[in-house]
Design a protein around this motif. Structure first.
Motif, short mmCIF file in Angstrom:
data_model
loop_
_atom_site.label_atom_id
_atom_site.label_comp_id
_atom_site.label_asym_id
_atom_site.label_seq_id
_atom_site.Cartn_x
_atom_site.Cartn_y
_atom_site.Cartn_z
N ARG A 178 -71.12 -15.86 -41.31
CA ARG A 178 -70.77 -17.08 -40.99
C ARG A 178 -70.20 -17.75 -41.60
N ILE A 179 -70.06 -18.35 -42.77
CA ILE A 179 -69.35 -18.76 -43.82
C ILE A 179 -67.99 -18.54 -43.78
N ALA A 180 -67.44 -17.21 -44.09
CA ALA A 180 -66.51 -16.63 -43.32
C ALA A 180 -65.68 -16.50 -42.36
N GLN A 181 -66.62 -17.08 -40.97
CA GLN A 181 -65.68 -16.76 -39.58
C GLN A 181 -65.87 -18.36 -39.26
N LYS A 182 -66.37 -19.51 -40.16
CA LYS A 182 -66.27 -20.94 -40.07
C LYS A 182 -65.16 -21.44 -40.91
N GLU A 193 -62.92 -30.67 -40.96
CA GLU A 193 -64.22 -29.89 -40.97
C GLU A 193 -64.42 -29.58 -42.08
N ARG A 194 -65.91 -29.43 -42.61
CA ARG A 194 -66.90 -28.46 -43.73
C ARG A 194 -67.27 -27.57 -43.46
N LEU A 195 -67.74 -26.14 -44.45
CA LEU A 195 -68.70 -25.96 -43.68
C LEU A 195 -70.21 -26.45 -44.44
N PRO A 196 -71.02 -25.40 -43.29
CA PRO A 196 -72.67 -26.22 -43.68
C PRO A 196 -73.28 -25.57 -44.41
N LYS A 197 -74.30 -25.71 -45.62
CA LYS A 197 -74.82 -25.30 -46.13
C LYS A 197 -75.90 -24.67 -45.51
N PRO A 198 -76.09 -23.19 -45.69
CA PRO A 198 -77.00 -22.11 -44.39
C PRO A 198 -78.06 -22.99 -44.96
N THR A 199 -79.23 -22.62 -43.80
CA THR A 199 -80.33 -22.84 -44.81
C THR A 199 -81.20 -22.15 -44.85
N GLY A 200 -81.40 -22.49 -46.07
CA GLY A 200 -83.06 -22.64 -46.65
C GLY A 200 -82.11 -22.22 -47.92
N HIS A 201 -80.62 -22.00 -48.21
CA HIS A 201 -80.33 -21.80 -49.58
C HIS A 201 -79.38 -23.29 -49.88
N GLN A 202 -80.00 -23.96 -49.91
CA GLN A 202 -78.90 -25.39 -49.94
C GLN A 202 -79.17 -25.52 -51.42
N ASP A 203 -79.85 -25.08 -52.32
CA ASP A 203 -80.34 -24.81 -54.06
C ASP A 203 -79.83 -24.14 -54.68
N ASP A 204 -79.78 -22.74 -54.02
CA ASP A 204 -79.52 -21.42 -54.65
C ASP A 204 -77.70 -21.23 -54.83
N GLU A 205 -77.19 -20.20 -54.82
CA GLU A 205 -76.07 -19.59 -55.32
C GLU A 205 -75.36 -19.96 -54.28
N GLY A 207 -75.85 -21.25 -51.73
CA GLY A 207 -76.08 -22.93 -51.28
C GLY A 207 -74.23 -23.76 -52.56
N GLN A 208 -74.66 -23.40 -53.60
CA GLN A 208 -72.90 -23.17 -54.29
C GLN A 208 -72.24 -23.41 -53.75
N LEU A 209 -71.48 -21.96 -53.53
CA LEU A 209 -70.81 -21.15 -53.45
C LEU A 209 -70.09 -21.82 -52.43
N VAL A 210 -71.15 -22.43 -51.15
CA VAL A 210 -70.25 -23.89 -49.81
C VAL A 210 -69.65 -24.47 -50.24
N ASN A 211 -70.36 -25.49 -51.91
CA ASN A 211 -69.79 -26.17 -51.87
C ASN A 211 -68.77 -26.47 -52.80
N ASP A 212 -68.14 -25.41 -53.92
CA ASP A 212 -67.26 -25.35 -54.33
C ASP A 212 -66.16 -24.59 -53.48
N ILE A 213 -66.53 -24.01 -51.55
CA ILE A 213 -65.27 -23.95 -51.00
C ILE A 213 -65.33 -25.37 -50.98
N SER A 215 -64.98 -28.14 -52.45
CA SER A 215 -64.35 -28.71 -52.71
C SER A 215 -62.89 -28.04 -53.12
N LEU A 216 -62.71 -26.90 -52.86
CA LEU A 216 -61.58 -26.12 -52.58
C LEU A 216 -60.59 -26.60 -51.64
N LEU A 217 -61.39 -26.91 -51.14
CA LEU A 217 -60.49 -27.45 -48.60
C LEU A 217 -60.05 -28.83 -49.55
N ASP A 218 -61.07 -29.88 -50.19
CA ASP A 218 -61.00 -31.22 -50.28
C ASP A 218 -59.77 -31.27 -51.56
N SER A 219 -59.00 -30.39 -52.15
CA SER A 219 -58.15 -30.33 -53.14
C SER A 219 -57.31 -30.00 -52.26
#
Length: 302
Positions: A178-182, A193-205, A207-213, A215-219
């Motif tokens: 789903r992350i790849a499709q979005k 538009e930015r990627l939303p964090k998957p449900t239940g994965h806000q604080d794990d790896e 969720g961190q991957l979505v945050n990094d992606i 951040s890269l989009l913002d950059s």
């Protein structure tokens, strides 16, 4: 099939687990076989010990009386059991009965000796019963037990593999897909538009991957925006810069310049139109003398 496995994380993980399970099952099968063989061997030895104990009195009497017929009956009763393969009954003087060609079983570790005591004194040895266990039967039973244990282990492993595959797909693969499709729908620099964090994965790896992606989009947006601003400034500067290049046709007498349309222009008008230069009019000393000789003479006298 191979490309399908390579393109799915849960299938690759399941294949790796299955391969490891097969190796573990193979090793476990060998261990189970050896363990089962030793257990069966101990069990058969106990069983034969009990069997020989029941006929020990008869064997002692037959050997004491030196009765070959009675000894043969004892041997036949032992050989009638599947767990005993060979029997030799003897004393120090002779061999009463032998179902094997080997006459020195004491020198072979595969033979088991049971001493025959005198019917009148248990401390007096009058002969021996040598017997050999049915090794093929023991191995067959050991293989059966080992196979059952290995099959059970393999079944459990396959079940765990399927469970792991389902869990990995549900908790990881489907979210990554789903992350790849979005992410494919987001055009950096054009979309906010930015990627939303998957449900239940806000604080794990994940969720961190979505945050990094994000951040890269913002950059990337900042870089694209800076590049567009720089291009705009360069284009604006290019529009403001005017230079004179090439051969300019000029009149030898009046010094007028001919433009591309064939019109002769005053030199200051031409330069002003084709550059950023501006003119301020004045008179040089030679022209002052020529045009205003009296003013030049008065200025020189002063």
């Amino acid at each position: 099939m191979i490309n399908e496995i390579r393109s799915h994380l849960h299938l690759k993980l399941s294949l790796a687990i299955t391969g490891g399970a097969v190796i573990v099952a193979a090793i476990a099968s060998y261990i189970f076989y050896q363990s089962s063989y030793n257990n069966e061997l101990d069990s058969y030895r106990q069983a034969t010990g009990q069997l020989i104990l029941t006929i020990s009195n008869t064997a002692a009497i037959s050997v004491y009386l030196d009765n070959d017929d009675m000894v043969s009956e004892v041997a036949d009763s032992l050989l009638g059991n599947d767990i005993i393969n060979q029997v030799i009954i003897s004393n120090q003087d002779k061999v009463f009965y032998s179902s094997a060609t080997q006459l020195n079983p004491s020198e072979d570790e595969n033979w088991i000796e049971y001493p025959i005591a005198s019917p009148f004194s248990e401390d007096t040895k009058i002969g021996s019963i040598f017997y050999q266990l049915n090794d093929s039967l023991i191995q067959r039973h050991a293989r059966q037990v080992g196979f059952r244990n290995a099959a059970t282990l393999m079944g459990h492993t396959l079940l765990i593999t399927v469970m792991v595959m389902v869990l990995v797909y549900a908790s990881l693969t489907i979210h990554l897909r789903r992350i790849a499709q979005k992410l494919h729908k987001i055009n950096p620099g054009l979309s906010k538009e930015r990627l939303p964090k998957p449900t239940g994965h806000q604080d794990d790896e994940l969720g961190q991957l979505v945050n990094d992606i994000n951040s890269l989009l913002d950059s990337a947006d900042n870089v694209i925006r800076s590049k567009e601003e720089l291009i705009e400034k360069l284009e604006k500067a290019a529009e403001e810069i005017k230079t004179l290049r090439g051969i300019i046709p000029i009149c030898s007498n009046c010094k007028k310049i001919r433009d591309d349309a064939g019109i002769w222009n005053q030199i200051e008008n031409y330069v002003t139109q084709h550059s950023e230069a501006e003119f301020s009019h004045s008179l040089c000393p030679d022209c002052v003398k020529k045009l205003y000789p009296d003013f030049a003479l008065a200025k020189k006298s002063a």
